[in-house]
Motif scaffolding. Sequence first.
Motif, PDB file in Angstrom:
ATOM      1  N   LEU A 650       0.746  -1.262   0.062  1.00 15.46           N
ATOM      2  CA  LEU A 650       0.066   0.041   0.125  1.00 15.46           C
ATOM      3  C   LEU A 650       0.939   1.147   0.060  1.00 15.46           C
ATOM      4  N   LYS A 651       0.557   2.239  -0.534  1.00  8.39           N
ATOM      5  CA  LYS A 651       1.053   3.484  -0.786  1.00  8.39           C
ATOM      6  C   LYS A 651       0.210   4.864  -0.515  1.00  8.39           C
ATOM      7  N   GLY A 652       1.092   5.695  -0.129  1.00  6.89           N
ATOM      8  CA  GLY A 652       0.248   7.090   0.173  1.00  6.89           C
ATOM      9  C   GLY A 652      -0.107   7.144   1.490  1.00  6.89           C
ATOM     10  N   SER A 653      -0.158   8.437   2.205  1.00  9.18           N
ATOM     11  CA  SER A 653      -0.593   8.268   3.619  1.00  9.18           C
ATOM     12  C   SER A 653      -2.039   7.888   3.685  1.00  9.18           C
ATOM     13  N   ASP A 654      -2.982   7.975   2.640  1.00  6.79           N
ATOM     14  CA  ASP A 654      -4.356   7.449   2.771  1.00  6.79           C
ATOM     15  C   ASP A 654      -4.458   6.029   2.239  1.00  6.79           C
ATOM     16  N   LYS A 655      -3.222   5.353   2.097  1.00  2.00           N
ATOM     17  CA  LYS A 655      -3.382   4.081   1.379  1.00  2.00           C
ATOM     18  C   LYS A 655      -4.210   3.801   0.230  1.00  2.00           C
ATOM     19  N   THR A 656      -4.509   4.670  -0.456  1.00  2.00           N
ATOM     20  CA  THR A 656      -5.377   4.383  -1.483  1.00  2.00           C
ATOM     21  C   THR A 656      -4.798   3.821  -2.966  1.00  2.00           C
ATOM     22  N   LYS A 657      -3.509   3.959  -2.997  1.00  2.00           N
ATOM     23  CA  LYS A 657      -2.836   3.345  -4.021  1.00  2.00           C
ATOM     24  C   LYS A 657      -1.851   2.163  -3.768  1.00  2.00           C
ATOM     25  N   GLU A 658      -1.632   1.427  -4.425  1.00  2.00           N
ATOM     26  CA  GLU A 658      -0.801   0.093  -4.223  1.00  2.00           C
ATOM     27  C   GLU A 658       0.225  -0.538  -5.449  1.00  2.00           C
ATOM     28  N   SER A 659       1.312  -1.122  -5.142  1.00  2.00           N
ATOM     29  CA  SER A 659       2.041  -1.541  -6.117  1.00  2.00           C
ATOM     30  C   SER A 659       1.771  -3.217  -6.008  1.00  2.00           C
ATOM     31  N   SER A 660       1.106  -3.718  -7.075  1.00  2.00           N
ATOM     32  CA  SER A 660       0.601  -5.175  -6.830  1.00  2.00           C
ATOM     33  C   SER A 660       1.443  -5.747  -7.802  1.00  2.00           C
ATOM     34  N   TRP A 661       1.957  -7.076  -7.098  1.00  2.00           N
ATOM     35  CA  TRP A 661       3.002  -7.894  -7.730  1.00  2.00           C
ATOM     36  C   TRP A 661       2.531  -9.295  -7.985  1.00  2.00           C
ATOM     37  N   LYS A 673      11.758 -20.398 -17.175  1.00  2.00           N
ATOM     38  CA  LYS A 673      11.277 -18.986 -17.605  1.00  2.00           C
ATOM     39  C   LYS A 673      10.636 -18.241 -16.374  1.00  2.00           C
ATOM     40  N   LEU A 674      10.860 -17.089 -16.180  1.00  2.00           N
ATOM     41  CA  LEU A 674      10.234 -16.427 -15.015  1.00  2.00           C
ATOM     42  C   LEU A 674       9.594 -15.351 -15.684  1.00  2.00           C
ATOM     43  N   VAL A 675       8.187 -14.852 -15.169  1.00  2.00           N
ATOM     44  CA  VAL A 675       7.416 -13.810 -15.273  1.00  2.00           C
ATOM     45  C   VAL A 675       7.380 -13.037 -14.102  1.00  2.00           C
ATOM     46  N   LEU A 676       7.484 -11.799 -14.529  1.00  2.00           N
ATOM     47  CA  LEU A 676       6.954 -10.761 -13.375  1.00  2.00           C
ATOM     48  C   LEU A 676       5.891  -9.842 -13.914  1.00  2.00           C
ATOM     49  N   VAL A 677       5.063  -9.386 -13.155  1.00  2.00           N
ATOM     50  CA  VAL A 677       3.947  -8.430 -13.578  1.00  2.00           C
ATOM     51  C   VAL A 677       3.866  -7.483 -12.319  1.00  2.00           C
ATOM     52  N   LEU A 678       3.713  -6.337 -12.826  1.00  2.00           N
ATOM     53  CA  LEU A 678       3.785  -5.223 -11.629  1.00  2.00           C
ATOM     54  C   LEU A 678       2.590  -4.125 -12.286  1.00  2.00           C
ATOM     55  N   VAL A 679       1.707  -4.054 -11.282  1.00  2.00           N
ATOM     56  CA  VAL A 679       0.332  -3.075 -11.619  1.00  2.00           C
ATOM     57  C   VAL A 679       0.591  -2.151 -10.531  1.00  2.00           C
ATOM     58  N   ASP A 680       0.729  -0.779 -10.829  1.00  2.00           N
ATOM     59  CA  ASP A 680       0.674   0.138  -9.895  1.00  2.00           C
ATOM     60  C   ASP A 680      -0.108   1.333  -9.785  1.00  2.00           C
ATOM     61  N   THR A 687      -5.528  -6.687  -9.979  1.00  2.00           N
ATOM     62  CA  THR A 687      -5.940  -8.114  -9.726  1.00  2.00           C
ATOM     63  C   THR A 687      -5.476  -8.964 -11.363  1.00  2.00           C
ATOM     64  N   TYR A 688      -5.651  -8.062 -12.361  1.00  2.00           N
ATOM     65  CA  TYR A 688      -5.398  -8.686 -13.697  1.00  2.00           C
ATOM     66  C   TYR A 688      -3.937  -9.201 -14.033  1.00  2.00           C
ATOM     67  N   LYS A 689      -3.049  -8.650 -13.158  1.00  3.40           N
ATOM     68  CA  LYS A 689      -1.691  -8.975 -12.915  1.00  3.40           C
ATOM     69  C   LYS A 689      -1.658 -10.743 -13.061  1.00  3.40           C
ATOM     70  N   LEU A 690      -2.593 -11.388 -12.493  1.00  2.00           N
ATOM     71  CA  LEU A 690      -2.500 -12.775 -12.475  1.00  2.00           C
ATOM     72  C   LEU A 690      -2.981 -13.488 -13.972  1.00  2.00           C
ATOM     73  N   SER A 691      -3.753 -12.813 -14.656  1.00  2.00           N
ATOM     74  CA  SER A 691      -4.249 -13.254 -16.104  1.00  2.00           C
ATOM     75  C   SER A 691      -3.378 -12.688 -17.021  1.00  2.00           C
ATOM     76  N   VAL A 692      -2.462 -11.743 -16.638  1.00  2.54           N
ATOM     77  CA  VAL A 692      -1.508 -11.424 -17.703  1.00  2.54           C
ATOM     78  C   VAL A 692      -0.365 -12.594 -17.416  1.00  2.54           C
ATOM     79  N   ALA A 693       0.077 -12.748 -16.206  1.00  2.00           N
ATOM     80  CA  ALA A 693       1.167 -13.714 -15.986  1.00  2.00           C
ATOM     81  C   ALA A 693       0.968 -14.860 -16.556  1.00  2.00           C
ATOM     82  N   LYS A 694      -0.357 -15.288 -16.352  1.00  2.00           N
ATOM     83  CA  LYS A 694      -0.882 -16.708 -16.656  1.00  2.00           C
ATOM     84  C   LYS A 694      -0.573 -16.981 -18.453  1.00  2.00           C
TER      85      LYS A 694
END
Length: 724
Positions: A650-661, A673-680, A687-694
């Motif tokens: 979670l990011k920001g003082s109000d925790k309204t943003k996130e780095s999702s990995w 093979k390794l796959v990394l996906v980050l959504v910021d 949550t679509y990070k999982l479908s992209v990684a798959k």
Amino acid sequence: MTGIANPGEIIYNRYMLKRIIAFLIVMVMTLSLFGCGSGGQKISFDVVVNYFNRVSAMDFSSAHECFWQYGSTPPLDDYTASYEYAVKTLGITSISFSEPEYTKLSDTQYDVSAELTYTSSLAGEVTLPFEAFVVLDDDGIYIAYNDNIILPDYQNGDIISYITLTSRRGEIFTSDHVPIATNSYGDTVYLDVPATADASDSISRLASLLELDGDEAVSIKKSFEEAESKNYGRVVVKAYARNSIDEELESRILEINGASIDRSSLTPQRYYPYPGVYSHITGYVGSQTEEDVKKSEELGRSVTAQIGKSGIELSKNDVLMGTDGYEVRLYSSDGQFKSTIFSKSAQNGSDVVLTVDSSAQNLAFYLLAENASSEQTAVAIVMDTNSGAVEAMANYPSYDTNAFNYPISQEDLEAMPLFPNSTQGLYPPGSLLKPFTAMPALEDGLADMDTLFPYENEIVDNQWTPSTEAWPWEPITRDEKPKGEMNMTNAIKSSDNIYFGWLALQMGADRFCSFMESIGIGGQMPFDLPVAKSNLINDTTTMDRKLLTDMSFGQGEILLSPIQLASMYSAFSNGGNMIQPRIIDGVFTDSDGAYTATTQSEPGSFKTEITSQEIIDKLLPALREVVATGTAAAIKSDGLTLAAKTGTALKGSDKTKESSWVIAWYDGMDKNKLVLVLVDGPRTEGTYKLSVAKALLKAGAVDTPVITDAPASSDTTPSPSSKI
């Protein structure tokens, strides 16, 4: 006896006569050796030495005195004017001669040969043969003038022309030889001078259609008039990036008398066939700054050629950029070509071949483009964990690198998403750090995979306040209780912050920080593109137990780039060695029709033995469970054996943003093979990070043909993508 000579006197007089004759012969020969500038000194061939010295000092008037007054010697004014013109035209800054050699041709004529070297601001150091006759006459020794004495076949009134032979910038290709940064031509609107019946009308209509201002229209009119007077064939009206003129605009342009469009010769430009897809990898080129020009001059390179400004174009600019050649041509006073005096061939730049696979890169980019919102940035990396070859490194949003072929307003520049998040972005890793927090605890015997959290009865509403010492801070919080026992395996599978906060308190800040430093956190990872220096703890921060627990699950002040995290997780496939990522496969040069590698990258390690195979073997079952029944269950695919870890910070003082990995890799499969996906961005929207990684993991398991031929010509590049 009167009238009768004494025989002894006769013999003596004959002897003296011979002495006198011999003396006179020597005197005559000695006098004949006096020459220009000899200063009365009896030194053979001083004339040549004096001529060399005077020309080297650019004292051409004095040098003229060394020439024989007969033959083809030009008048003093013509000689000095010719030499001074050559010096000025070629930018000659110094002149030197080698030691002369003499060959006797007759009693009165010698051949002198040496090397004449001009140092020129245009052509560098140029060495020419100096050949002349030395003539001995009654007045002394002189140099017989010839037309090659300044430059080959050079006569007074001749015109010297310096022509630049432009080098070709090397191109950039993917590993499967798809050209992604090439040399091409823009769309150029021009007027065909002979075919234009009414220039004023045609220019006026084009100015209106192409939105030219009044000054531009006036300038085009002047250029047209000049072209008519000099019998030029075409006048450029306006140049655009390649493929910028659509069918409708082209049709309207061609309706105007004399107007046409060139796409193959008038406006050279760097062309990127896939706008957006590779932009943060290739980068772009631009005009040289004053500092760039100075460096180019020192290296003997073109000061007008575009140079790399970001990405591979910048990091490999020295090998991509060629060296221009030149020709110095001689024309007679009436403009007739006489000869090429000297020349240097252009040296084209070398090509750079990446490890990136075009299919993987396209898929990664379009998956991000289809899912990311306007408030998000996203990164997808595909890497071979055995070799470190980066097969895809997509950033979203992206930009069109072709735009930099032409001036860009500051407003448009600021609106472009130029920042390469995959390498320069720094993010809190969140729960991705937890397996690395576990490593020193397992090594030190502080816990094992089945070690239970001892204070479970103190957890209230998924919050725990450590009770062993005073705790003046907010409680440690988790999202939900793990299913099953609260041991390390389940804590990894369910990503439990409380368990890892407790684990960090057991090992202490010194042990935790020293281990994190040993795996590169707080340092800068080398790579073919600049990577931001990671952060462990700020210099001004005082460590406390609350910060330590935050750091244990990847928050606090820990910041890492996506590419460095990919390297960290490669340790699970390499027995504890972190692979060195690489995105350049090699530098290739086309020499005499043979396309060969001048340099080629090799696999290596960024950090070695960060932990033992025994510890890896303990952690891997838990990471497999993350896929089987844990937070990455959505990436399960038939036929693939996977291990993974997810994380959210979670990011920001109000925790309204996130780095999702999510990081996932083939476990125990033939491929590595390794796959990394980050959504910021906004919280809970990644949550679509999982479908992209798959999708990337499934695509990576499909064999693709290996191409071994040389890269295709840039003339066959495909049409650009429309989505950025």
